[in-house]
Design an enzyme around this catalytic site. Structure first.
Site, PDB file in Angstrom:
ATOM      1  N   LYS A 240       8.514  11.031   0.012  1.00 20.46           N
ATOM      2  CA  LYS A 240       7.901  10.330   1.162  1.00 20.46           C
ATOM      3  C   LYS A 240       8.979   9.628   1.988  1.00 20.46           C
ATOM      4  CE  LYS A 240       6.309   6.163   0.966  1.00 20.46           C
ATOM      5  NZ  LYS A 240       5.616   4.867   0.823  1.00 20.46           N
TER       6      LYS A 240
ATOM      7  N   LYS B 129      15.296  -0.006   5.421  1.00 17.99           N
ATOM      8  CA  LYS B 129      14.854   0.464   4.094  1.00 17.99           C
ATOM      9  C   LYS B 129      15.055   1.983   3.949  1.00 17.99           C
ATOM     10  CE  LYS B 129      12.315   1.046   0.312  1.00 17.99           C
ATOM     11  NZ  LYS B 129      12.815   0.772  -1.015  1.00 17.99           N
TER      12      LYS B 129
ATOM     13  N   LEU C 193       0.829  -1.205   0.000  1.00 12.54           N
ATOM     14  CA  LEU C 193       0.000   0.000   0.000  1.00 12.54           C
ATOM     15  C   LEU C 193       0.870   1.265   0.000  1.00 12.54           C
ATOM     16  CD1 LEU C 193      -2.425  -1.391   2.709  1.00 12.54           C
ATOM     17  CD2 LEU C 193      -2.921  -1.170   0.272  1.00 12.54           C
ATOM     18  N   PRO C 194       0.252   2.421  -0.305  1.00 13.53           N
ATOM     19  CA  PRO C 194       1.075   3.635  -0.440  1.00 13.53           C
ATOM     20  C   PRO C 194       1.812   4.066   0.836  1.00 13.53           C
ATOM     21  CG  PRO C 194      -1.068   3.939  -1.497  1.00 13.53           C
ATOM     22  CD  PRO C 194      -1.142   2.640  -0.744  1.00 13.53           C
TER      23      PRO C 194
ATOM     24  N   THR D 170       6.448   0.624   1.991  1.00 16.97           N
ATOM     25  CA  THR D 170       7.461   1.415   2.706  1.00 16.97           C
ATOM     26  C   THR D 170       6.717   2.407   3.590  1.00 16.97           C
ATOM     27  OG1 THR D 170       8.964   1.259   0.818  1.00 16.97           O
ATOM     28  CG2 THR D 170       9.442   2.959   2.464  1.00 16.97           C
TER      29      THR D 170
HETATM   30  P1  NAD Z   1       0.801   2.402  -6.268  1.00 15.64           P
HETATM   31  O1  NAD Z   1       0.188   3.705  -5.894  1.00 15.64           O
HETATM   32  O2  NAD Z   1       1.056   2.082  -7.694  1.00 15.64           O
HETATM   33  O3  NAD Z   1      -0.108   1.183  -5.661  1.00 15.64           O
HETATM   34  C1  NAD Z   1      -0.777   1.224  -4.442  1.00 15.64           C
HETATM   35  C2  NAD Z   1      -2.085   0.446  -4.612  1.00 15.64           C
HETATM   36  O4  NAD Z   1      -2.728   0.325  -3.339  1.00 15.64           O
HETATM   37  C3  NAD Z   1      -3.079   1.134  -5.564  1.00 15.64           C
HETATM   38  O5  NAD Z   1      -3.475   0.229  -6.582  1.00 15.64           O
HETATM   39  C4  NAD Z   1      -4.252   1.504  -4.639  1.00 15.64           C
HETATM   40  O6  NAD Z   1      -5.504   1.456  -5.297  1.00 15.64           O
HETATM   41  C5  NAD Z   1      -4.124   0.435  -3.570  1.00 15.64           C
HETATM   42  N1  NAD Z   1      -4.779   0.763  -2.306  1.00 15.64           N
HETATM   43  C6  NAD Z   1      -4.652   1.888  -1.558  1.00 15.64           C
HETATM   44  N2  NAD Z   1      -5.401   1.790  -0.442  1.00 15.64           N
HETATM   45  C7  NAD Z   1      -6.015   0.577  -0.489  1.00 15.64           C
HETATM   46  C8  NAD Z   1      -6.920  -0.110   0.368  1.00 15.64           C
HETATM   47  N3  NAD Z   1      -7.367   0.429   1.509  1.00 15.64           N
HETATM   48  N4  NAD Z   1      -7.364  -1.342   0.003  1.00 15.64           N
HETATM   49  C9  NAD Z   1      -6.909  -1.902  -1.160  1.00 15.64           C
HETATM   50  N5  NAD Z   1      -6.066  -1.305  -2.006  1.00 15.64           N
HETATM   51  C10 NAD Z   1      -5.613  -0.074  -1.675  1.00 15.64           C
HETATM   52  O7  NAD Z   1       2.160   2.305  -5.419  1.00 15.64           O
HETATM   53  P2  NAD Z   1       3.413   1.332  -5.691  1.00 15.64           P
HETATM   54  O8  NAD Z   1       4.376   2.013  -6.584  1.00 15.64           O
HETATM   55  O9  NAD Z   1       2.897  -0.029  -6.008  1.00 15.64           O
HETATM   56  O10 NAD Z   1       4.086   1.345  -4.233  1.00 15.64           O
HETATM   57  C11 NAD Z   1       3.522   0.617  -3.148  1.00 15.64           C
HETATM   58  C12 NAD Z   1       4.484   0.699  -1.977  1.00 15.64           C
HETATM   59  O11 NAD Z   1       5.760   0.170  -2.379  1.00 15.64           O
HETATM   60  C13 NAD Z   1       4.747   2.122  -1.468  1.00 15.64           C
HETATM   61  O12 NAD Z   1       4.798   2.088  -0.072  1.00 15.64           O
HETATM   62  C14 NAD Z   1       6.102   2.477  -2.099  1.00 15.64           C
HETATM   63  O13 NAD Z   1       6.811   3.415  -1.341  1.00 15.64           O
HETATM   64  C15 NAD Z   1       6.778   1.114  -2.104  1.00 15.64           C
HETATM   65  N6  NAD Z   1       7.841   0.954  -3.122  1.00 15.64           N
HETATM   66  C16 NAD Z   1       7.633   1.356  -4.400  1.00 15.64           C
HETATM   67  C17 NAD Z   1       8.644   1.184  -5.341  1.00 15.64           C
HETATM   68  C18 NAD Z   1       8.467   1.631  -6.776  1.00 15.64           C
HETATM   69  O14 NAD Z   1       9.467   1.628  -7.530  1.00 15.64           O
HETATM   70  N7  NAD Z   1       7.258   1.971  -7.210  1.00 15.64           N
HETATM   71  C19 NAD Z   1       9.869   0.598  -4.963  1.00 15.64           C
HETATM   72  C20 NAD Z   1      10.038   0.155  -3.659  1.00 15.64           C
HETATM   73  C21 NAD Z   1       9.007   0.342  -2.736  1.00 15.64           C
END
Ligand code: NAD
Length: 303
Positions: A249, A174, A65-66, A99
């Site tokens: 973030k 992390k 999740l975000p 994260t």
């Molecule tokens: P994203 O915004 O693409 O995906 C998040 C998903 O969570 C969305 O599809 C959203 O609809 C869903 N969501 C939010 N609240 C929800 C709920 N209550 N119930 C169900 N679904 C819900 O984000 P991402 O890029 O996939 O990143 C996710 C996490 O991974 C973050 O914490 C980010 O910091 C971490 N991260 C991302 C990357 C990257 O390169 N994108 C790398 C390492 C870590």
């Protein structure tokens, strides 16, 4: 094979869930965005109409999740509705890969423990490419038992799996890593641009620095200067990759952590400030290596 509930099917969660399906797990998915679930359903996932619906009856719950507020409110509710820890069966392992701040991870771990459940924080490194390839690095915090129990599922999605310590330790490790990454990216950008300002070819300069004492991951894998390296965001108008907003973030989390521990992190503080300004200038959705453009602009004012 066990059943995994996967909640949060965004840029990272979608491909991670797909790798669990490929490894033979039964995967039941939920996301607030129906289209994200549909994509996984076409690949063999079962779908649910709520996060609790996905988690009930699962052996393992994975969330991606975000931010911390999403993780806290999904696992532990502050009203009469049920959170994930209220609906899962005894013995279900809870794994959060988002994260988030270490305090939120510890908060959920404590509430889970109060119900006799194991929770691990398992943030990842490796980006969307690593998520798709199943080569993510998992950095875990939690008990030895939970870490062992998580191995099969994490191996299906990742290459390196580390146990950093107790609850919250994965998140601390992390954000230490991402603070260092941001500093390396900024320092590499300013060094490359200074070379360019003095007439050097950035490809030649990169080759020199890669094997000299300034060598680092950004030069090896993620050069921020356009057209030095193929297949990286800088050679694709900084599209894809790791968004500036997410780096902002993470740098906020690292500065919060530094305050809590009274740690001196001047480079991390400066990197956060630079990335915040970069985001304010409309770059939030671009890759974090676009910070290079902040220095490239100096070309225009060069005497
Ligand atoms: P994203 O915004 O693409 O995906 C998040 C998903 O969570 C969305 O599809 C959203 O609809 C869903 N969501 C939010 N609240 C929800 C709920 N209550 N119930 C169900 N679904 C819900 O984000 P991402 O890029 O996939 O990143 C996710 C996490 O991974 C973050 O914490 C980010 O910091 C971490 N991260 C991302 C990357 C990257 O390169 N994108 C790398 C390492 C870590």
């Amino acid at each position: 094979m066990s059943t995994v509930a996967f909640i949060g099917l965004g840029n990272m969660g979608g491909p991670m869930a797909l790798n669990l399906i490929k490894a033979g797990f039964t995967v039941k998915v939920f996301d607030l965005v129906p289209a994200a679930m549909q994509t996984l359903a076409e690949q063999g996932a079962l779908t649910a109409t709520s996060a609790c619906g996905a988690a009930a009856g699962a052996d393992i719950v994975v969330t991606m999740l975000p931010a911390g507020k999403h993780v806290r409110s999904l696992y532990v509710t502050d009203d009469t509705s049920k959170g994930l820890i209220d609906v899962v069966a005894p013995g279900t392992l809870l794994i959060d890969c988002s994260t988030i701040d270490a305090d939120s991870a510890r908060f959920v771990a404590q509430h889970a423990a109060n119900k006799g459940l194991e929770f691990i924080d398992a943030p990842v490194s490796g980006g969307t490419a690593g998520a798709a390839a199943g080569t993510l690095t998992f950095i875990c915090g939690g008990s030895d038992t939970a870490f062992e129990q998580a191995q099969d599922a994490l191996n299906a999605m990742g290459g390196n799996i580390f146990h950093a310590g107790g609850p919250g330790a994965g998140q601390v490790a992390k954000i230490c890593n991402n603070m260092l990454l941001s500093v390396l990216m900024v320092a590499t950008s300013e060094s490359l641009q200074m070379g360019i300002d003095h007439g050097l070819d950035p490809k030649v300069l990169s080759e020199i620095m890669k094997v000299s004492s300034g060598g680092n991951w950004t030069l090896d894998k993620y050069n921020p200067c356009p057209d030095v390296m193929e297949s990286v965001p800088s050679s694709n108008d900084y599209q894809g990759g790791f968004m500036v907003d997410l780096m902002v973030k993470d740098l906020g989390l690292s500065q919060e952590a530094a305050l809590l521990s009274n740690s001196s992190t001047p480079m991390g503080a400066l990197a956060r400030s630079l990335y915040v300004n970069h985001a304010k200038q409309g770059n939030g959705k671009r890759d974090f290596s676009s910070i290079f453009e902040q220095f490239a602009q100096s070309e225009q004012i060069k005497k």
